[in-house]
Design an enzyme around this catalytic site. Sequence first.
Site, short mmCIF file in Angstrom:
data_model
loop_
_atom_site.label_atom_id
_atom_site.label_comp_id
_atom_site.label_asym_id
_atom_site.label_seq_id
_atom_site.Cartn_x
_atom_site.Cartn_y
_atom_site.Cartn_z
N GLU B 209 0.85 -1.19 0.00
CA GLU B 209 0.00 0.00 0.00
C GLU B 209 0.88 1.24 0.00
OE1 GLU B 209 -2.21 -1.22 3.50
OE2 GLU B 209 -1.16 0.20 4.77
N HIS B 247 -4.40 2.95 8.35
CA HIS B 247 -3.13 2.48 8.92
C HIS B 247 -2.20 3.64 9.25
CE1 HIS B 247 -3.43 -1.71 6.84
NE2 HIS B 247 -4.02 -1.70 8.02
#
Lengths: 356, 285
Positions: B209, B247
């Site tokens: 990511e 996150h």
Amino acid sequence: MKLLEYEAKTILRNAKIPVPNAVVITRDFTPELKLPVVLKSQVPIGGRGKLGGIVIVDAPEDITPTIDTLFDLPIRGYLPNAILAEEKLAIKNEYYFSIVINKSQATIELVAHKNGGVEVEANDHDSFLHVTLNHRNAEQAGEQLAEYLDLPGQSFVLQDLIENTYKCFVKNDATLLEINPLVLTTQNKLVAGDCKMEVDNSAAFRHPEWDFEDKPANANFVVLDNQGTVATIANGAGLAMATVDAVATAGMRPANFLDIGGGASAASVLTAFERIMEFPNIQAIVINIFAGITRCDEVARAIISAKSHITTLPPLFIRLAGTNFEAAAELLAVENISILATLDECLSAAKEVSNG
Amino acid sequence: MDKNLFIAKNVIIQGITGGQGSFHAKAMKAAGTNVVAGTSPNKAGEVVDDIPVYVTVNDIMKDHSVDISVIFVPAPFAKAAILESITAKVPLIICITEGIPIHDMLHIKQRIVGGSSVLIGPNCPGVLLPGVNKLGIIPSGMGLAGSVGIVSRSGTLTYEAMAGLTARGIGQKYVIGIGGDPVRGTGFIECLDLFENDPDVTSIVMIGEIGGTDEIAAAEHIKNNITKPVYGYIAGHHAPAGVQLGHAGAILGSDDESASSKTARLTEASVRMSDSIVQLTQSVK
């Protein structure tokens, strides 16, 4: 959280790092000022000097009008709540000095450059000094920095600066402490001209003293495009990102990123719907849930509840998979809410009702 | 990483009496994992699903040998919990806890280097070897024993990839979530090497990511060291710069950290990159 200059400099001063003499002006209170004075708008925007956010005042009659002007001057959309009034430094040279976290090496690092100030980014990438710091090597790092900056007489001062900023960085759970410029005055004093500091939201539990203008952002709901036409709801940061990607790739405008989290409850899903209804142009809501810890039936109950509470709810395109899928399918079938088998089907259907 | 680290052995759970810890202790046990004990500061002597509770890892070690610890301790106490297992030389430590301060992780990383423990996580779903061992919270019912190695920073995308492969009848040997924090224990490279060196693994799925540059380093590593086919996807192509997306590690700083730049670098390294997670699971052969 990103600290404003005056908040960061208070922390520096307490950590025995030299900062200019200063007072803080609020909308209600202006302390006595010594002239000449530098008035600095306290907004979280770099390069505010070029945007009129920093003004030097020499004449007493200019003080009040300048303060009024600064309080009313939005800088990239931000209006200040405070103005920092600092002594004017007699600048001989400006350097760049920062402490950062090197994530891939998992170390704390000093980064410095001979040419500081607003144009620091124009410097060649390879010309910065990088020194890994620990709680024992300030002396050696100070010598290295003195040599690099060509300030042989300041070696001890730089050692102190490094030791104090390193301790300050660790003690305050900082993720960035940038002094730019680090000013060398005509009296050969090193002073923090400006300071940018960021602290780790995750460490808030051990910092009851933290009370900054910036508040921890909600990382789980992020506005991407206020004019967006498709809202997204997903669980897990990765899946939420992947859902936004898929909406955009399908040629629609995703309005938001939303991770309802692992173990999402009916209440949290309902809150999510309420947030989404604040966007003006939403024509479709794409719901993409892969339940590991989350339970599909909980999400289904929340969807049903949202449908009955929010009368203007745009069409929902729902993909559910994982734990308790069958129970969820039954619940939704009773309410005539359809589940689509894949995210792709959701996207094609959403595309038909949205104008892209 | 040695592949024997993950094979059925004595597993303990630090933080076994909390909501998450007790729920997943039961789930792990139900999946066949040999959970021998757990820790909790104030509940020594109790049992959770017949699993005895101790105060410390050292206390457990008086009665059991410990090969793997799975940690559910809340973030403010997680650093001490991880250090406890490192000090006790537990070979594999898997930390599920989210929200550990980055300075705590810097400290832990210094201790891991030169120590004898492997750390996976934090802020991760753990490891699943379908049909063999469940070490964390990855839903075991969605896995199928087989020969794919999956490594991912995201929990839910790990599940998606695993379930997508299972639906196509393609089984997995390893499903590893390395976690969404900027500073973590095991990274992509160690997992890629594990998959490369395990003859049971025939193909590799890697899900990254935005944020950080680990995928770029992994691309370089794949180019030079990995011979098995790698299938990849990077989440966050439409992420705005400078904003954290869920996150702690998913924040786009420099251009290097973007999904497009990581995708390009992995493509150069002959990784078969997909535009979506669905496409990814369909592309695996």
